[in-house]
Design a protein around this motif. Structure first.
Motif: not given
Length: 307
Positions: A186, A209-210, A212, A227-229, A232, A254
């Motif tokens: 993030g 975005s994060q 993942c 992606h996460g935060y 998503n 997420r």
């Protein structure tokens, strides 16, 4: 497909939609913290919070052995290279285990200062990429590994410190053997591309975005990111221009991980919204690009929510 939920590992057969519980781990050893199929699809490695690793034969549904004492705490990442099972732990260590041998530990890589949260072997099996909660990416070369465990250390080929957050997402390019993609968490949000021969960063893209998870299309020059935060979502990119071709926003939390079918065409995504979704994303150049939607199968008609 293998799916770990808490202390139980489930197997789903796409041919008939059947689901079975392979194993439920004792409370003292669980939860299950990582799962990986062997290269031949006959065995599953199961990493546990207790630091043990179990090996299961899926044809007979029996446990083959348990690897004890490999790590000091949970085993959060696994990767196979033929008969070598590579494990990454919260202790920061990476261990090569030859599962054919009684004394299975053959190499130990020490370079991360925090939990190892991503492991990927290159297609040739000569290089291993590792990502950690210390924001580092390491490239380890088989030719540089020493089997003398008393030395206690194997030197990395490259150490990349450009990411500003944990690196869980790693993917080796199927059409360029020395190209690695890595994604940061993030506080980083970037996908970076590395030439593992020269150690140079070829490109960096801020995804907003994060990051993942990462998967390459095996038939086209495309890359899928999870992606996460804050998004998503899943995003499909054209390589090397990194023009975004599509964004899939069905998940509401997420996206924890991605998995690709053996033929390369279907992708499974699992998210913290407690759903597992199947996507027809990748196609050959001869086929028209698909509509991006989930695949409705017997399992997911009744099992779209994974809790």
């Amino acid at each position: 497909m293998s799916i770990a939920l808490g202390n139980t590992l489930y197997l789903w057969n796409s041919a008939d939609g059947s689901i079975m519980d392979l194993v439920t781990i004792d409370e003292d050893d669980g939860p299950i913290t990582s799962v990986s199929w062997s290269c031949d699809g006959q065995r599953i490695a199961v990493g546990l919070n207790s630091s043990d690793i179990q090996l299961w034969d899926t044809s007979s549904n029996r446990m083959l052995r348990t690897l004890h004492g490999v790590h000091q705490s949970r085993v959060g990442s696994l990767a196979w290279n033929k008969n070598i099972l590579t494990t990454g732990g919260m202790d920061g260590n990476i261990v090569n285990n030859d599962v054919r041998m009684r004394s299975h530990v053959v190499h130990i890589y020490r370079g991360h200062e925090d939990e190892v949260c991503g492991l990927r072997w290159s297609g040739s099996g000569q290089q291993l990429a590792s990502g950690g909660n210390d924001n580092l990416v390491h490239i380890w070369d088989v030719s540089m590994a020493s089997s003398n465990l008393s030395l206690g250390h194997n030197r990395w080929l490259h150490r990349f410190g450009d990411h500003l957050a944990a690196v869980k997402a790693l993917a080796w390019c199927p059409f360029q053997s020395n190209l690695l993609a890595s994604g940061g968490g993030g506080d980083d949000r970037c996908i970076r591309f590395w030439n593992t021969h020269t150690g140079l960063c070829l490109n960096s893209v801020d995804t907003g975005s994060q990051v993942c998870g990462l998967l390459w299309n095996k038939n086209e020059k495309e890359l899928l990111s999870a992606h996460g935060y804050v998004q998503n979502s899943l995003a499909l990119w054209k390589y090397p221009s990194m023009v975004k071709l599509a964004e899939l926003e069905d998940h509401t939390a997420r996206v924890l991980c991605l998995a690709q079918s053996p033929d390369g065409f279907t992708v499974a995504s699992v998210a913290a919204d407690e759903t597992l979704r199947l996507w027809k994303i990748f196609e050959t150049s001869e086929d028209a690009k698909p509509v991006f939607k989930t695949v409705n199968t017997g399992m997911f008609n009744s099992f779209s929510h994974i809790r």
